[in-house]
Design a protein around this motif. Structure first.
Motif, PDB file in Angstrom:
ATOM      1  N   ASP A 102      44.212 -29.448 -43.804  1.00 33.18           N
ATOM      2  CA  ASP A 102      44.782 -30.368 -42.819  1.00 33.18           C
ATOM      3  C   ASP A 102      46.248 -30.646 -43.132  1.00 33.18           C
ATOM      4  O   ASP A 102      47.092 -30.741 -42.233  1.00 33.18           O
ATOM      5  N   LYS A 103      46.567 -30.778 -44.410  1.00 33.00           N
ATOM      6  CA  LYS A 103      47.930 -31.077 -44.830  1.00 33.00           C
ATOM      7  C   LYS A 103      48.877 -29.910 -44.568  1.00 33.00           C
ATOM      8  O   LYS A 103      50.007 -30.104 -44.098  1.00 33.00           O
ATOM      9  N   GLN A 104      48.403 -28.676 -44.854  1.00 34.23           N
ATOM     10  CA  GLN A 104      49.269 -27.512 -44.748  1.00 34.23           C
ATOM     11  C   GLN A 104      49.160 -26.780 -43.414  1.00 34.23           C
ATOM     12  O   GLN A 104      50.020 -25.952 -43.082  1.00 34.23           O
ATOM     13  N   GLY A 105      48.087 -27.047 -42.664  1.00 29.24           N
ATOM     14  CA  GLY A 105      47.901 -26.346 -41.403  1.00 29.24           C
ATOM     15  C   GLY A 105      47.420 -24.919 -41.572  1.00 29.24           C
ATOM     16  O   GLY A 105      47.537 -24.104 -40.660  1.00 29.24           O
ATOM     17  N   LEU A 106      46.842 -24.609 -42.741  1.00 28.77           N
ATOM     18  CA  LEU A 106      46.362 -23.262 -43.041  1.00 28.77           C
ATOM     19  C   LEU A 106      44.918 -23.336 -43.534  1.00 28.77           C
ATOM     20  O   LEU A 106      44.548 -24.289 -44.233  1.00 28.77           O
ATOM     21  N   PRO A 107      44.090 -22.328 -43.209  1.00 27.24           N
ATOM     22  CA  PRO A 107      42.683 -22.376 -43.632  1.00 27.24           C
ATOM     23  C   PRO A 107      42.491 -21.936 -45.075  1.00 27.24           C
ATOM     24  O   PRO A 107      43.213 -21.080 -45.584  1.00 27.24           O
ATOM     25  N   PHE A 108      41.531 -22.538 -45.737  1.00 28.17           N
ATOM     26  CA  PHE A 108      41.086 -22.117 -47.071  1.00 28.17           C
ATOM     27  C   PHE A 108      42.243 -22.010 -48.064  1.00 28.17           C
ATOM     28  O   PHE A 108      42.479 -20.967 -48.667  1.00 28.17           O
ATOM     29  N   VAL A 109      42.950 -23.127 -48.249  1.00 34.71           N
ATOM     30  CA  VAL A 109      44.039 -23.161 -49.229  1.00 34.71           C
ATOM     31  C   VAL A 109      43.730 -24.118 -50.376  1.00 34.71           C
ATOM     32  O   VAL A 109      44.522 -24.229 -51.318  1.00 34.71           O
ATOM     33  N   GLY A 110      42.583 -24.800 -50.327  1.00 34.57           N
ATOM     34  CA  GLY A 110      42.171 -25.676 -51.410  1.00 34.57           C
ATOM     35  C   GLY A 110      41.355 -24.918 -52.440  1.00 34.57           C
ATOM     36  O   GLY A 110      41.373 -23.678 -52.492  1.00 34.57           O
ATOM     37  N   PRO A 111      40.610 -25.610 -53.269  1.00 38.18           N
ATOM     38  CA  PRO A 111      39.797 -24.957 -54.300  1.00 38.18           C
ATOM     39  C   PRO A 111      38.821 -23.929 -53.740  1.00 38.18           C
ATOM     40  O   PRO A 111      38.632 -22.866 -54.337  1.00 38.18           O
ATOM     41  N   ALA A 112      38.183 -24.224 -52.602  1.00 36.72           N
ATOM     42  CA  ALA A 112      37.272 -23.246 -51.999  1.00 36.72           C
ATOM     43  C   ALA A 112      38.019 -21.998 -51.573  1.00 36.72           C
ATOM     44  O   ALA A 112      37.508 -20.876 -51.681  1.00 36.72           O
ATOM     45  N   GLY A 113      39.231 -22.167 -51.082  1.00 40.03           N
ATOM     46  CA  GLY A 113      40.033 -21.019 -50.687  1.00 40.03           C
ATOM     47  C   GLY A 113      40.427 -20.147 -51.862  1.00 40.03           C
ATOM     48  O   GLY A 113      40.451 -18.915 -51.762  1.00 40.03           O
ATOM     49  N   HIS A 114      40.720 -20.788 -52.989  1.00 40.37           N
ATOM     50  CA  HIS A 114      41.067 -20.021 -54.189  1.00 40.37           C
ATOM     51  C   HIS A 114      39.867 -19.204 -54.667  1.00 40.37           C
ATOM     52  O   HIS A 114      40.021 -18.047 -55.106  1.00 40.37           O
ATOM     53  N   LEU A 115      38.677 -19.781 -54.567  1.00 45.35           N
ATOM     54  CA  LEU A 115      37.478 -19.025 -54.930  1.00 45.35           C
ATOM     55  C   LEU A 115      37.259 -17.878 -53.962  1.00 45.35           C
ATOM     56  O   LEU A 115      36.908 -16.763 -54.384  1.00 45.35           O
ATOM     57  N   LEU A 116      37.470 -18.118 -52.669  1.00 47.54           N
ATOM     58  CA  LEU A 116      37.320 -17.044 -51.692  1.00 47.54           C
ATOM     59  C   LEU A 116      38.273 -15.897 -51.997  1.00 47.54           C
ATOM     60  O   LEU A 116      37.892 -14.716 -51.913  1.00 47.54           O
ATOM     61  N   ASP A 117      39.507 -16.210 -52.385  1.00 48.81           N
ATOM     62  CA  ASP A 117      40.471 -15.168 -52.750  1.00 48.81           C
ATOM     63  C   ASP A 117      39.930 -14.304 -53.894  1.00 48.81           C
ATOM     64  O   ASP A 117      40.028 -13.065 -53.865  1.00 48.81           O
ATOM     65  N   ARG A 118      39.351 -14.953 -54.906  1.00 47.12           N
ATOM     66  CA  ARG A 118      38.820 -14.207 -56.057  1.00 47.12           C
ATOM     67  C   ARG A 118      37.596 -13.379 -55.641  1.00 47.12           C
ATOM     68  O   ARG A 118      37.401 -12.264 -56.140  1.00 47.12           O
ATOM     69  N   MET A 119      36.786 -13.916 -54.744  1.00 46.90           N
ATOM     70  CA  MET A 119      35.613 -13.180 -54.268  1.00 46.90           C
ATOM     71  C   MET A 119      36.043 -11.925 -53.505  1.00 46.90           C
ATOM     72  O   MET A 119      35.446 -10.848 -53.663  1.00 46.90           O
ATOM     73  N   LEU A 120      37.073 -12.066 -52.685  1.00 45.77           N
ATOM     74  CA  LEU A 120      37.572 -10.903 -51.948  1.00 45.77           C
ATOM     75  C   LEU A 120      38.096  -9.837 -52.910  1.00 45.77           C
ATOM     76  O   LEU A 120      37.817  -8.638 -52.754  1.00 45.77           O
ATOM     77  N   GLN A 121      38.868 -10.270 -53.894  1.00 42.49           N
ATOM     78  CA  GLN A 121      39.417  -9.326 -54.859  1.00 42.49           C
ATOM     79  C   GLN A 121      38.318  -8.600 -55.622  1.00 42.49           C
ATOM     80  O   GLN A 121      38.450  -7.414 -55.950  1.00 42.49           O
ATOM     81  N   ALA A 122      37.202  -9.290 -55.858  1.00 42.86           N
ATOM     82  CA  ALA A 122      36.104  -8.688 -56.617  1.00 42.86           C
ATOM     83  C   ALA A 122      35.463  -7.522 -55.880  1.00 42.86           C
ATOM     84  O   ALA A 122      34.845  -6.651 -56.516  1.00 42.86           O
ATOM     85  N   VAL A 123      35.593  -7.492 -54.542  1.00 46.74           N
ATOM     86  CA  VAL A 123      35.005  -6.383 -53.775  1.00 46.74           C
ATOM     87  C   VAL A 123      36.083  -5.480 -53.182  1.00 46.74           C
ATOM     88  O   VAL A 123      35.818  -4.682 -52.281  1.00 46.74           O
ATOM     89  N   GLY A 124      37.308  -5.604 -53.688  1.00 46.86           N
ATOM     90  CA  GLY A 124      38.365  -4.688 -53.275  1.00 46.86           C
ATOM     91  C   GLY A 124      39.109  -5.085 -52.018  1.00 46.86           C
ATOM     92  O   GLY A 124      39.808  -4.256 -51.417  1.00 46.86           O
TER      93      GLY A 124
END
Length: 235
Positions: A102-124
């Motif tokens: 809500d603050k930045q106007g971008l999706p998944f930029v908090g702690p859950a977003g950081h985990l999603l980034d790592r999950m994506l990287q784990a599968v290439g």
């Protein structure tokens, strides 16, 4: 005029005739005063705007403007429309923005977003390759789940996003997103890892990263879901 209001005015007029202070012409004055207390006319529900006519994601966001179709707009800082390339093969759909989003106007930029980034990287995969959005574009108070009416108000924009993006596969993140998109009441434990169809496209529900932060024992299952998604893309 409603019957109760008519009775009120008749009684007041009778009191005036009996000498309780109602002057000549007082009936009209009472009508004006009573009108202030009459129930407000029902607000007619707005029909959802057909945003499928807009060809690009930029067009859809421009059309949204400062959307006020549901009460969530009253507490937002920013609309969180979505993020990613307009030719992404994978579309992720979560439930709603959180405080950082809500603050930045971008999706998944908090702690859950950081985990999603790592999950994506784990599968290439990399975040820059995928498109991410939510079923509602404004933050619900207290980070509660979006209500059905709120999701319905935003649904035309989500439909338009899918149409404009034309992804090869969709992945919903968490129970509220999967249930809203698939019109289901099934628990996420029953839906995750099982391919579905939505908008004529293959859709795979999985756990929301925020849930995985609270329940890390399910990370392995989510990893298997993302591996299945990558296999579907033939990457």
């Amino acid at each position: 005029m409603s019957s109760p209001l008519r009775e009120l005015l008749a009684n007041l007029e009778c009191r005036g005739r009996l000498g309780f202070g109602l002057v000549d012409g007082g009936h009209a004055e009472l009508e004006a005063i009573a009108a202030k207390f009459a129930p407000a006319p029902a607000v007619k529900a707005q029909m959802p705007i057909d945003t499928t006519q807009y060809a690009s994601l930029e067009d859809i966001r421009s059309h949204m403007g400062q959307c006020n179709k549901c009460p969530l707009h009253r507490g937002r800082t920013n609309i969180v429309f979505g993020q990613g390339p307009d030719n992404a093969k994978v579309m992720f759909i979560g439930e709603a923005p959180g405080a950082q989003e809500d603050k930045q106007g971008l999706p998944f930029v908090g702690p859950a977003g950081h985990l999603l980034d790592r999950m994506l990287q784990a599968v290439g995969l990399h975040r820059s390759q995928v498109y991410i959005t939510n079923i509602v574009k404004c933050r619900p108070p207290g980070n509660r789940d979006p209500e059905a009416a709120e999701a319905a108000a935003c649904r035309p924009y989500l439909d338009a996003q899918v149409k404009a993006l034309e992804p090869e596969v969709i992945c919903t993140l968490g129970r509220p997103a999967a249930q809203a998109v698939l019109n289901s009441t099934a628990p996420i434990s029953a839906m995750r890892g099982n391919w579905q169809q939505a908008w004529g496209l293959p859709l795979l529900p999985t756990f929301h990263p925020a849930y995985l932060l609270r329940s890390p024992q399910h990370k392995a299952a989510a990893y298997q879901d993302l591996k299945a998604l990558v296999r579907k893309l033939n990457i």
